[in-house]
Every structure is written in structure tokens, then in C-alpha cells.
Scaffold this active site. Structure first.
Site, PDB file in Angstrom:
ATOM      1  N   TYR A   1       0.937  -1.109   0.163  1.00  0.00           N
ATOM      2  CA  TYR A   1      -0.220   0.072   0.025  1.00  0.00           C
ATOM      3  C   TYR A   1       0.928   1.357  -0.002  1.00  0.00           C
ATOM      4  O   TYR A   1       0.380   2.394  -0.252  1.00  0.00           O
ATOM      5  CB  TYR A   1      -1.009   0.006   1.266  1.00  0.00           C
ATOM      6  CG  TYR A   1      -1.719  -1.216   1.318  1.00  0.00           C
ATOM      7  CD1 TYR A   1      -2.063  -2.064   0.201  1.00  0.00           C
ATOM      8  CD2 TYR A   1      -2.335  -1.347   2.634  1.00  0.00           C
ATOM      9  CE1 TYR A   1      -2.774  -3.214   0.419  1.00  0.00           C
ATOM     10  CE2 TYR A   1      -3.147  -2.546   2.774  1.00  0.00           C
ATOM     11  CZ  TYR A   1      -3.547  -3.459   1.631  1.00  0.00           C
ATOM     12  OH  TYR A   1      -4.208  -4.349   1.774  1.00  0.00           O
TER      13      TYR A   1
ATOM     14  N   LYS B   1     -12.709  -0.019   4.675  1.00  0.00           N
ATOM     15  CA  LYS B   1     -11.734   1.493   4.606  1.00  0.00           C
ATOM     16  C   LYS B   1     -12.594   2.390   4.321  1.00  0.00           C
ATOM     17  O   LYS B   1     -13.569   2.405   3.579  1.00  0.00           O
ATOM     18  CB  LYS B   1     -11.004   1.131   3.285  1.00  0.00           C
ATOM     19  CG  LYS B   1     -10.153   2.238   2.883  1.00  0.00           C
ATOM     20  CD  LYS B   1     -10.905   3.189   1.990  1.00  0.00           C
ATOM     21  CE  LYS B   1     -10.220   4.598   1.539  1.00  0.00           C
ATOM     22  NZ  LYS B   1     -10.946   5.465   0.877  1.00  0.00           N
TER      23      LYS B   1
ATOM     24  N   ARG C   1     -18.152   8.194   8.013  1.00  0.00           N
ATOM     25  CA  ARG C   1     -18.569   6.865   7.776  1.00  0.00           C
ATOM     26  C   ARG C   1     -17.371   5.900   8.706  1.00  0.00           C
ATOM     27  O   ARG C   1     -18.054   4.710   9.080  1.00  0.00           O
ATOM     28  CB  ARG C   1     -18.146   6.451   6.309  1.00  0.00           C
ATOM     29  CG  ARG C   1     -19.252   7.104   5.307  1.00  0.00           C
ATOM     30  CD  ARG C   1     -19.025   6.675   4.093  1.00  0.00           C
ATOM     31  NE  ARG C   1     -17.987   7.349   3.234  1.00  0.00           N
ATOM     32  CZ  ARG C   1     -18.302   8.571   2.630  1.00  0.00           C
ATOM     33  NH1 ARG C   1     -19.361   9.201   2.515  1.00  0.00           N
ATOM     34  NH2 ARG C   1     -17.169   9.177   2.082  1.00  0.00           N
TER      35      ARG C   1
ATOM     36  N   ASN D   1     -19.065   2.769  10.373  1.00  0.00           N
ATOM     37  CA  ASN D   1     -18.700   1.585  10.507  1.00  0.00           C
ATOM     38  C   ASN D   1     -18.339   0.681  11.334  1.00  0.00           C
ATOM     39  O   ASN D   1     -18.322  -0.459  11.811  1.00  0.00           O
ATOM     40  CB  ASN D   1     -17.608   1.450   9.368  1.00  0.00           C
ATOM     41  CG  ASN D   1     -18.042   1.983   7.982  1.00  0.00           C
ATOM     42  OD1 ASN D   1     -19.254   2.080   7.783  1.00  0.00           O
ATOM     43  ND2 ASN D   1     -17.003   2.326   7.058  1.00  0.00           N
TER      44      ASN D   1
HETATM   45  N1  NAP Z   1      -5.454  -8.784   1.735  1.00  0.00           N
HETATM   46  C1  NAP Z   1      -5.626  -8.375   0.359  1.00  0.00           C
HETATM   47  O1  NAP Z   1      -5.212  -8.693  -0.851  1.00  0.00           O
HETATM   48  C2  NAP Z   1      -6.571  -7.112   0.452  1.00  0.00           C
HETATM   49  C3  NAP Z   1      -7.166  -6.629  -1.162  1.00  0.00           C
HETATM   50  C4  NAP Z   1      -7.823  -5.799  -1.020  1.00  0.00           C
HETATM   51  C5  NAP Z   1      -7.952  -4.702   0.030  1.00  0.00           C
HETATM   52  N2  NAP Z   1      -7.441  -5.156   1.225  1.00  0.00           N
HETATM   53  C6  NAP Z   1      -7.707  -4.432   2.623  1.00  0.00           C
HETATM   54  O2  NAP Z   1      -9.010  -4.591   2.823  1.00  0.00           O
HETATM   55  C7  NAP Z   1      -9.678  -3.160   3.001  1.00  0.00           C
HETATM   56  C8  NAP Z   1     -11.036  -2.928   2.871  1.00  0.00           C
HETATM   57  O3  NAP Z   1     -11.300  -3.484   1.279  1.00  0.00           O
HETATM   58  P1  NAP Z   1     -11.510  -2.339   0.123  1.00  0.00           P
HETATM   59  O4  NAP Z   1     -11.178  -1.036   0.472  1.00  0.00           O
HETATM   60  O5  NAP Z   1     -11.106  -3.125  -1.010  1.00  0.00           O
HETATM   61  O6  NAP Z   1     -13.279  -2.303   0.160  1.00  0.00           O
HETATM   62  P2  NAP Z   1     -14.505  -2.036   1.210  1.00  0.00           P
HETATM   63  O7  NAP Z   1     -13.768  -1.683   2.714  1.00  0.00           O
HETATM   64  O8  NAP Z   1     -15.575  -2.905   1.111  1.00  0.00           O
HETATM   65  O9  NAP Z   1     -15.067  -0.470   0.497  1.00  0.00           O
HETATM   66  C9  NAP Z   1     -14.252   0.611   0.731  1.00  0.00           C
HETATM   67  C10 NAP Z   1     -15.062   1.679  -0.097  1.00  0.00           C
HETATM   68  O10 NAP Z   1     -16.360   1.993   0.479  1.00  0.00           O
HETATM   69  C11 NAP Z   1     -16.402   3.266   0.843  1.00  0.00           C
HETATM   70  N3  NAP Z   1     -17.363   3.160   2.133  1.00  0.00           N
HETATM   71  C12 NAP Z   1     -16.708   2.979   3.470  1.00  0.00           C
HETATM   72  N4  NAP Z   1     -17.585   3.215   4.225  1.00  0.00           N
HETATM   73  C13 NAP Z   1     -18.908   3.395   3.609  1.00  0.00           C
HETATM   74  C14 NAP Z   1     -20.224   3.404   4.080  1.00  0.00           C
HETATM   75  N5  NAP Z   1     -20.390   3.395   5.399  1.00  0.00           N
HETATM   76  N6  NAP Z   1     -20.864   3.783   3.287  1.00  0.00           N
HETATM   77  C15 NAP Z   1     -20.870   3.737   1.829  1.00  0.00           C
HETATM   78  N7  NAP Z   1     -19.552   3.578   1.341  1.00  0.00           N
HETATM   79  C16 NAP Z   1     -18.505   3.305   2.200  1.00  0.00           C
HETATM   80  C17 NAP Z   1     -15.200   3.810   0.931  1.00  0.00           C
HETATM   81  O11 NAP Z   1     -15.490   5.173   0.567  1.00  0.00           O
HETATM   82  P3  NAP Z   1     -14.755   6.314   1.696  1.00  0.00           P
HETATM   83  O12 NAP Z   1     -13.263   6.350   1.880  1.00  0.00           O
HETATM   84  O13 NAP Z   1     -15.043   7.791   0.863  1.00  0.00           O
HETATM   85  O14 NAP Z   1     -15.592   6.094   2.866  1.00  0.00           O
HETATM   86  C18 NAP Z   1     -14.408   2.932  -0.024  1.00  0.00           C
HETATM   87  O15 NAP Z   1     -14.561   3.499  -1.567  1.00  0.00           O
HETATM   88  C19 NAP Z   1      -8.562  -2.393   2.335  1.00  0.00           C
HETATM   89  O16 NAP Z   1      -8.426  -0.875   2.803  1.00  0.00           O
HETATM   90  C20 NAP Z   1      -7.338  -2.996   2.565  1.00  0.00           C
HETATM   91  O17 NAP Z   1      -6.672  -2.862   3.825  1.00  0.00           O
HETATM   92  C21 NAP Z   1      -6.648  -6.441   1.380  1.00  0.00           C
END
Ligand code: NAP
Length: 275
Positions: A52, A231, A237, A241
Site C-alpha cells: 500500500y 476502508k 463513515r 462502520n
Molecule cells: N489482502 C488483500 O489482498 C486485500 C485486497 C484488497 C483490500 N484489502 C484490505 O481491505 C480493506 C478494505 O477493502 P476495500 O477497501 O477493497 O473495500 P471496502 O472496505 O469494502 O470498501 C471501501 C469503499 O467503500 C466506501 N465506504 C466506506 N464506508 C462506507 C459506508 N459506510 N457507506 C458507503 N460507502 C462506504 C469507501 O469510501 P470512503 O473512503 O469515501 O468512505 C471506499 O470507497 C482495504 O483497505 C485493505 O486494507 C486487502
């Protein structure tokens, strides 16, 4: 500050919060601000990774809290898949984060084509024995990859972080994890904030509980004993969350969300993808 999330005790004894903050995609400046706000709001699990490129920013925010009060996770890339490599990766992450130990270090992807994840795993076992990491785990490992670690080293990961939400419920992985004492952590737990949050089953439950759609989905994960790491870079948010430990979905609501399994866009396949 909101209530702190309850914790789950990992197989080697460390207590991990049952919900954390994901930090991808955030750059150092975004991460410093968002992690700082999250800590103020009561988040105590922060998820970062070498990949990251924000460990320096995360580390700046961590200076605002006593080290032992926060559970810090990082992950390393495939070039470090060896015993020595895992040690080098740990040292690089710890230095960037400004910490002397990590709470959890994960192999980010198995990269089976490279065929060195067992060596990476031996490296993590050595780091845990040396007291440099409190807990060790994997990410994006399928049951077949996990079985190989267990067969060849006799040691199961404490955590496996996988892409999981009502869109992809990963029953087979969750069953395997439960059988081997592995805690399931969910990445993209709210489906990246996309269509999932507008699905009628999610919206209906949100209305019934006077909660946001994201809170409903995160609560579904909590009730499945999965640790989500949503995230957000937005304070409102972030606060919402984390606030999912004071209500309960009914069996019918849980089943309706689980019935969305397979309805999302194709998830990452860790036999082919990875870094
Ligand atoms: N191990 C791996 O291979 C891997 C791969 C991908 C991700 N990850 C980890 O998992 C974490 C989370 O996954 P992700 O970021 O892909 O997806 P996520 O957490 O499912 O979704 C994040 C998105 O949703 C929005 N969001 C957050 N809270 C919200 C709410 N209450 N209502 C509406 N929208 C909301 C965020 O925008 P805003 O920021 O504008 O709120 C962002 O665009 C990553 O940050 C990372 O640390 C790990």
C-alpha cells in the site's frame, strides 16, 4: 470516542479486535489523517501492507496512541517468500511504521506459480518465535494452500484475510478455517461500497434496524465470526462502520444476505493473481 470493538483471541493468545480499519488505497498523508481519526473514534485494529506504500503515514498516526493499545497488521509481497526474506520484510515494515513489533504479519498472496509460500511461512514462524510478531497469518490463501502449510510445517495460520462479503460468502474457506482454529478476516467487506449497499435485502434490514446499509453488511460479518476491515477516509463513515456491536440481525436477515452469494463481479483468484 465510540465503544471499542470486542476482541477475538487468536490461537497463539493475542487478542484481535473484531473490526478494523483498511488503509488501501490511501497514500501516506491520507493514511496519517484517516488512521488518526480512526484511533480517536475507537478503532484499535489497523490494516496496512508493504504494497500500500502508506506504512510511513500509518506510523505517524500510531505515535498518538500507546503501542500496546493498538493491533497493527502488515503484509509482505512475493519477493520476500523465504525465511530470510520474511525477516527482511518485517524489518522494513517495522521501521516504516516506527514500531518494534507487529501484532500480525501476513503473507499477502500465495503466488503458487512461484511456489515459495511454505518458505515464507517458515520465516513467519521464526519471527513469532523471536517475539518480533505476536501473531502470524496469510491472505488470499485457499484451503488447499493452507493445508499445505499445515502438512509441511505442522503450524496453521492464526488469521487468513480473504475477499469476503455477502457477494462472496466463502463458505468452504470459513469451514476450513473453523476446523483449524484460523480466524477469518474479510477484505472488501462492504463490496467496495458498490451495488451491494443498494441491494433490497440490505436496504430492508437497514430500515428495520435504523442503520446504514454498510452497518448491516458489517454486522452480518460479525455474526458470522468474520473480522471485517472496511476502508473509509470519511469521519462520519468511519464512525458508523465501527458502531455495529449494539444490535443484532435476525436469522432471516442473515439468510437473506447470505443468499446474495455469487452475485458480485468475479472475485480475485489467488491461483492466478497476486503480488
Ligand atoms: N489482502 C488483500 O489482498 C486485500 C485486497 C484488497 C483490500 N484489502 C484490505 O481491505 C480493506 C478494505 O477493502 P476495500 O477497501 O477493497 O473495500 P471496502 O472496505 O469494502 O470498501 C471501501 C469503499 O467503500 C466506501 N465506504 C466506506 N464506508 C462506507 C459506508 N459506510 N457507506 C458507503 N460507502 C462506504 C469507501 O469510501 P470512503 O473512503 O469515501 O468512505 C471506499 O470507497 C482495504 O483497505 C485493505 O486494507 C486487502
Amino acid at each position: 470516542m465510540s465503544e471499542l470493538a470486542p476482541t477475538v483471541t487468536l490461537s497463539n493468545g493475542a487478542a484481535m479486535p473484531r473490526l478494523g480499519l483498511g488503509t488501501s488505497p490511501m497514500n501516506d498523508a491520507d493514511a496519517e489523517r484517516a488512521v488518526g481519526e480512526a484511533l480517536e473514534l475507537g478503532y484499535r485494529l489497523i490494516d496496512t501492507a508493504e504494497n500500500y506504500r502508506n506504512e510511513v503515514g500509518v506510523g505517524r498516526a500510531l505515535k498518538n496512541i500507546p503501542r500496546e493499545e493498538v493491533f497493527v497488521t502488515s503484509k509482505f509481497n512475493k519477493r520476500w517468500h523465504s525465511v530470510e526474506g520474511a525477516r527482511t520484510a518485517f524489518e522494513a515494515s517495522a521501521e516504516k511504521l516506527g514500531v518494534s513489533y507487529l501484532d500480525l504479519l501476513l503473507i499477502h498472496w500465495p503466488n503458487p506459480d512461484q511456489d515459495r509460500y511454505v518458505e515464507a511461512w517458515r520465516g513467519l514462524i521464526a519471527l513469532r518465535e523471536a517475539g518480533l510478531v505476536r501473531a502470524i497469518g496469510t491472505s488470499n490463501f485457499k484451503p488447499s494452500h493452507l493445508q499445505r502449510l499445515i502438512d509441511e510445517t505442522g503450524v496453521a495460520p492464526e488469521v487468513n484475510q480473504i475477499q469476503l462479503s455477502p457477494l462472496w460468502t466463502k463458505q468452504e474457506s470459513r469451514d476450513f478455517h473453523a476446523e483449524h482454529g484460523i480466524v477469518t478476516e474479510a477484505w472488501s467487506p462492504i463490496g467496495k461500497g458498490g451495488d451491494l449497499l443498494n441491494h433490497p435485502s440490505v436496504v430492508e434490514a437497514a430500515r428495520a434496524h435504523d442503520r446504514t446499509p454498510a452497518q448491516i453488511v458489517l454486522r452480518w460479518e460479525v455474526q458470522l465470526n468474520v473480522v471485517p476491515i472496511p476502508k473509509s477516509s470519511d469521519r462520519t463513515r468511519l464512525e458508523q462502520n465501527l458502531s455495529v456491536f449494539d444490535f443484532e440481525l435476525t436469522d432471516d436477515e442473515l439468510a437473506k444476505l447470505s443468499a446474495l452469494d455469487g452475485s458480485g463481479s468475479t472475485p480475485a483468484d489467488s491461483d492466478r493473481a497476486g503480488h
